[in-house]
Design a protein around this motif. Structure first.
Motif, PDB file in Angstrom:
ATOM      1  N   ASP A   1       0.817  -1.217   0.000  1.00 41.03           N
ATOM      2  CA  ASP A   1       0.000   0.000   0.000  1.00 41.03           C
ATOM      3  C   ASP A   1       0.849   1.265   0.000  1.00 41.03           C
ATOM      4  N   ASP A   2       2.083   1.171   0.541  1.00 37.90           N
ATOM      5  CA  ASP A   2       2.948   2.347   0.539  1.00 37.90           C
ATOM      6  C   ASP A   2       4.042   2.271  -0.520  1.00 37.90           C
ATOM      7  N   GLY A   3       3.852   1.400  -1.532  1.00 36.88           N
ATOM      8  CA  GLY A   3       4.692   1.453  -2.725  1.00 36.88           C
ATOM      9  C   GLY A   3       5.903   0.543  -2.776  1.00 36.88           C
ATOM     10  N   VAL A   4       6.099  -0.333  -1.792  1.00 38.21           N
ATOM     11  CA  VAL A   4       7.234  -1.255  -1.828  1.00 38.21           C
ATOM     12  C   VAL A   4       6.917  -2.413  -2.770  1.00 38.21           C
ATOM     13  N   GLU A   5       7.800  -2.641  -3.746  1.00 34.38           N
ATOM     14  CA  GLU A   5       7.593  -3.702  -4.737  1.00 34.38           C
ATOM     15  C   GLU A   5       8.320  -4.971  -4.282  1.00 34.38           C
ATOM     16  N   VAL A   6       7.556  -6.025  -4.015  1.00 34.98           N
ATOM     17  CA  VAL A   6       8.120  -7.277  -3.505  1.00 34.98           C
ATOM     18  C   VAL A   6       7.956  -8.375  -4.558  1.00 34.98           C
ATOM     19  N   LEU A   7       9.077  -8.929  -5.011  1.00 35.56           N
ATOM     20  CA  LEU A   7       9.071 -10.023  -5.977  1.00 35.56           C
ATOM     21  C   LEU A   7       9.437 -11.315  -5.257  1.00 35.56           C
ATOM     22  N   ILE A   8       8.649 -12.356  -5.451  1.00 35.99           N
ATOM     23  CA  ILE A   8       8.906 -13.655  -4.823  1.00 35.99           C
ATOM     24  C   ILE A   8       9.059 -14.692  -5.929  1.00 35.99           C
ATOM     25  N   HIS A   9      10.214 -15.346  -5.969  1.00 38.71           N
ATOM     26  CA  HIS A   9      10.541 -16.302  -7.022  1.00 38.71           C
ATOM     27  C   HIS A   9      10.703 -17.681  -6.381  1.00 38.71           C
ATOM     28  N   ILE A  10       9.719 -18.557  -6.551  1.00 40.33           N
ATOM     29  CA  ILE A  10       9.740 -19.864  -5.893  1.00 40.33           C
ATOM     30  C   ILE A  10      10.699 -20.801  -6.631  1.00 40.33           C
ATOM     31  N   GLY A  11      11.818 -21.107  -6.002  1.00 43.60           N
ATOM     32  CA  GLY A  11      12.786 -22.036  -6.593  1.00 43.60           C
ATOM     33  C   GLY A  11      13.705 -21.363  -7.600  1.00 43.60           C
ATOM     34  N   ILE A  12      14.716 -22.127  -8.018  1.00 40.30           N
ATOM     35  CA  ILE A  12      15.693 -21.659  -8.996  1.00 40.30           C
ATOM     36  C   ILE A  12      15.489 -22.412 -10.306  1.00 40.30           C
ATOM     37  N   GLU A  13      15.350 -21.670 -11.408  1.00 38.32           N
ATOM     38  CA  GLU A  13      15.127 -22.241 -12.744  1.00 38.32           C
ATOM     39  C   GLU A  13      13.799 -23.011 -12.844  1.00 38.32           C
ATOM     40  N   THR A  14      12.876 -22.793 -11.913  1.00 37.74           N
ATOM     41  CA  THR A  14      11.612 -23.533 -11.906  1.00 37.74           C
ATOM     42  C   THR A  14      10.669 -23.104 -13.025  1.00 37.74           C
ATOM     43  N   VAL A  15      11.031 -22.067 -13.776  1.00 36.48           N
ATOM     44  CA  VAL A  15      10.244 -21.699 -14.950  1.00 36.48           C
ATOM     45  C   VAL A  15      10.175 -22.867 -15.929  1.00 36.48           C
ATOM     46  N   LYS A  16      11.201 -23.732 -15.896  1.00 37.66           N
ATOM     47  CA  LYS A  16      11.262 -24.865 -16.827  1.00 37.66           C
ATOM     48  C   LYS A  16      10.221 -25.942 -16.502  1.00 37.66           C
ATOM     49  N   LEU A  17       9.598 -25.867 -15.323  1.00 35.76           N
ATOM     50  CA  LEU A  17       8.530 -26.809 -14.984  1.00 35.76           C
ATOM     51  C   LEU A  17       7.226 -26.473 -15.707  1.00 35.76           C
ATOM     52  N   LYS A  18       7.179 -25.260 -16.305  1.00 35.88           N
ATOM     53  CA  LYS A  18       6.035 -24.826 -17.116  1.00 35.88           C
ATOM     54  C   LYS A  18       4.700 -24.884 -16.354  1.00 35.88           C
ATOM     55  N   GLY A  19       4.751 -24.520 -15.072  1.00 33.58           N
ATOM     56  CA  GLY A  19       3.522 -24.445 -14.287  1.00 33.58           C
ATOM     57  C   GLY A  19       3.173 -25.693 -13.518  1.00 33.58           C
ATOM     58  N   LYS A  20       3.873 -26.784 -13.799  1.00 33.13           N
ATOM     59  CA  LYS A  20       3.591 -28.038 -13.099  1.00 33.13           C
ATOM     60  C   LYS A  20       3.942 -27.884 -11.629  1.00 33.13           C
ATOM     61  N   TYR A  21       3.063 -28.321 -10.728  1.00 33.73           N
ATOM     62  CA  TYR A  21       3.230 -28.300  -9.270  1.00 33.73           C
ATOM     63  C   TYR A  21       2.936 -26.934  -8.644  1.00 33.73           C
ATOM     64  N   PHE A  22       2.439 -25.946  -9.422  1.00 32.69           N
ATOM     65  CA  PHE A  22       2.116 -24.629  -8.867  1.00 32.69           C
ATOM     66  C   PHE A  22       0.622 -24.354  -9.037  1.00 32.69           C
ATOM     67  N   ASP A  23      -0.031 -23.925  -7.953  1.00 38.32           N
ATOM     68  CA  ASP A  23      -1.464 -23.631  -7.967  1.00 38.32           C
ATOM     69  C   ASP A  23      -1.663 -22.209  -7.428  1.00 38.32           C
ATOM     70  N   VAL A  24      -1.889 -21.269  -8.350  1.00 39.11           N
ATOM     71  CA  VAL A  24      -2.037 -19.853  -7.973  1.00 39.11           C
ATOM     72  C   VAL A  24      -3.459 -19.605  -7.476  1.00 39.11           C
TER      73      VAL A  24
END
Length: 621
Positions: free
Chosen positions: A535-558
């Protein structure tokens, strides 16, 4: 910044549209599969406004852009032909690249276990030498069993990780490795003239071995895929594993095993022979080249040889190569002592200490050496001289551990290696402080700007009005797990704080909660990465795991949508932690303040373990 122009500049710098075979993006970087990386103008990319850096890694050329990567990607997609962006990753890679990629990805999941067990072995060496523990005592044997297990059963672990890398059943691969250590088979070593179906068996000790299981699993992967073409799907569950075990295990003992053992012995003996003939030259070459091999990711190719040498009594390669690591520590220390820039001093200090204690120096390489390229010369000089001295003294690593100050007891003779290591650090530190680490013109310009800002600040100081005390925003932990410094993350973009300051967590459960109250600004389509603006403008990025983009969404439920308003503690994502690890990916999760530049400081917690909702960081305005 014009994303359209930036996209065009990036395309031109990577060799043009025709050089792009494929391009995708993750949360922070563009990932190019190029036809010819020789056409890339990396120097231009590194200097380009809007680009944090560029690196070739894992068969891809990665351009680190930051949180606005999706906008740049859209512009690039408009400018290249559909065939270039088809998502087809089947581009043929050089055989050398493929081999090192397989080796790297097979060992990387095991590095923590290998390093931890190696450090325990080193500790036992110290305790027995000081007569604190008796080598024949029960306490020692229990701890020795804990430290020896990962090395003794290495064929099993490699059978699993290599099978995962090659896309076949990991547990069948593990079973093939286990068969080599099974008592019925190892017992054949005591049998006179053993045979299989009338064919003589050449028995070997496969504990701690590497090459035999590598060959066996590669053949198993080929056989598995061929069998599945001919066997009916209803029968594949049991018939394919049965036939693979029935064929691969005997073939390993008859052919692959003896061949792999001989290849490993040949390579190891050749290096030992060169060391014995001229330890100085061999050590200098290894000490100079190790940093460059690490940058290219080729150092993993020597790990099997190092482990084979250790299994035979001692390895000289890592003893010599370790001096490059101590040289890198020296450069970081030199920059820390010399610079007046507070941010650079913080970066140098935060990379030196973890490197000295753990041996992980990638943050130094990517955060300092690649930034100040003349320091590569300093590392080469100090690392080469240190390696030459280590080679001359005939130092060997007797148990595997990452080269660090704490792992020195893993080397023999210890005292000589410690003296050479200290000398290497001092030499690299002195060279860095004496000759400097950046171009003089650039340094002078920076100094002038800094002085100008300081004068302006002093002049206007009386006009500054502070209506209230310094503001701060508390970022709570989005996960349960162990807290680690960002510099220890196995990813240069995060570890070097190029994306911003922050902390990282090794999660103990697969639930991610909002660290602040605010708006979900970005959700990456594969669900492994999310950004929330407080709410006061702090941008927080959370990256679950390293190189997990290669899983193409498998095992992640947004659980939320982009643009949704969330409160601190709301559930954002659920993920299958065990499956992610089983796929061979690290679960380390960086939590980054991407607009760090807007704040005076980001202060992390000193807790070792943390629960969701507990204070993780304080962002000071």
């Amino acid at each position: 910044m014009s994303y359209e122009q930036l996209g065009k500049d990036i395309i031109q710098s990577v060799g043009g549209e025709k050089n792009i075979n494929n391009v995708i993006h993750c949360a922070t970087r563009l990932r190019f599969t190029l036809n010819d990386e020789q056409k890339v103008d990396k120097e231009k990319l590194d200097k380009m406004e809007g680009i944090i850096g560029a690196v070739s890694k894992g068969g891809q050329f990665q351009v680190i852009v930051g949180t606005h990567v999706a906008d740049v990607y859209k512009e690039i997609s408009k400018s290249i032909s559909p065939s270039s962006n088809s998502g087809d990753n089947t581009v043929k890679k050089p055989i050398g690249t493929l081999i090192f990629d397989v080796i790297s990805r097979s060992f990387s999941p095991l590095i923590g276990a290998l390093a931890g067990a190696g450090m325990l072995k080193a500790l036992l060496t110290v305790l027995t030498s000081l007569n604190i523990l008796a080598a024949d005592g029960e306490t020692y044997k229990v701890l020795a069993g804990a430290s020896n297990a990962v090395f003794y059963f290495l064929p099993i672990f490699l059978g699993i990780t290599l099978s995962i890398r090659l896309g076949v059943n990991a547990y069948v691969g593990g079973a093939i490795g286990a068969a080599l250590l099974e008592p019925n088979i190892t017992g054949l070593a005591s049998v006179e003239s053993p045979h299989f179906l009338g064919i003589p068996l050449v028995m070997s000790d496969y504990s701690s071995s590497v090459f035999p299981i590598f060959i066996a699993i590669c053949i198993y992967a080929l056989l598995d895929k061929q069998l599945r073409k001919f066997i009916h799907k209803d029968l594949q569950l049991f018939l394919v594993p049965m036939l693979c075990l029935m064929l691969i295990v005997p073939l390993t003992i008859l052919v692959f095993g003896p061949f792999g053992v001989n290849v490993g012995n040949l390579i190891g003996d050749a290096i030992v022979f060169l060391s014995s003939k001229s330890g100085i030259i061999t050590g200098a070459i290894v000490g100079i080249s190790w940093t460059y091999l690490t940058v290219l990711g080729l150092h993993w190719g020597l790990v099997p040889i190092i482990l084979e040498n250790i299994a035979k009594g001692g390895d000289p390669i890592y003893a010599m190569a370790g001096m490059a690591i101590f040289a890198q520590l020296g450069v970081a220390l030199g920059i820390f002592l010399k610079t007046k820039d507070k941010k650079l001093k913080t970066l140098a200090g935060s990379t030196f200490l973890p490197g000295a204690l753990s041996g992980v120096t990638e943050p130094i390489i990517y955060g300092l050496l690649t930034r100040y390229k003349r320091t590569f010369i300093y590392v080469s000089i100090a690392g080469g001289l240190g390696g030459a001295m280590s080679g001359l003294a005939g130092v060997k690593m007797e148990v595997f551990a990452f080269v660090s100050v704490l792992s020195l007891p893993a080397f023999s003779p210890l005292a000589i290696q410690a003296i050479i290591a200290l000398g290497t650090i001092i030499l690299a530190t002195v060279i860095t402080m004496f000759f400097g680490f950046e171009d003089k013109k650039k340094a002078n310009a920076v100094e002038e700007i800094s002085n100008g800002v300081e004068e302006k600040t002093n002049t206007e100081k009386s006009e500054v009005i502070l209506p209230h005390a310094v503001k701060s925003t508390t970022i709570v932990s989005p996960l349960a797990g162990n807290v680690i410094p960002l510099s220890s993350v196995d990813d240069a973009a995060f570890a070097s704080e190029a994306m911003g300051k922050g902390m990282a967590i090794e999660p103990s459960e697969g639930k991610l909660y909002s660290p602040v109250s605010g708006v979900v600004s970005t959700i990456f389509r594969t669900g492994h990465c999310i950004a929330v603006v407080s709410d006061d403008g702090v941008e927080v990025l959370i990256h679950i795991g390293i190189e997990t983009v290669k899983l193409k969404g498998k095992y992640f439920d947004v659980k939320v949508e982009e643009g949704a308003t969330v409160k601190q503690g709301d559930l954002l994502i659920e993920f299958d932690l065990e499956q992610i690890k089983n796929e061979g990916y690290q679960s380390t999760t960086p939590i980054i303040i991407t607009n760090t530049a807007n704040y005076s400081d980001v202060i992390g917690t000193k807790k070792a373990a943390i629960k969701p909702g507990e204070d993780l960081m304080t962002v000071v305005v």
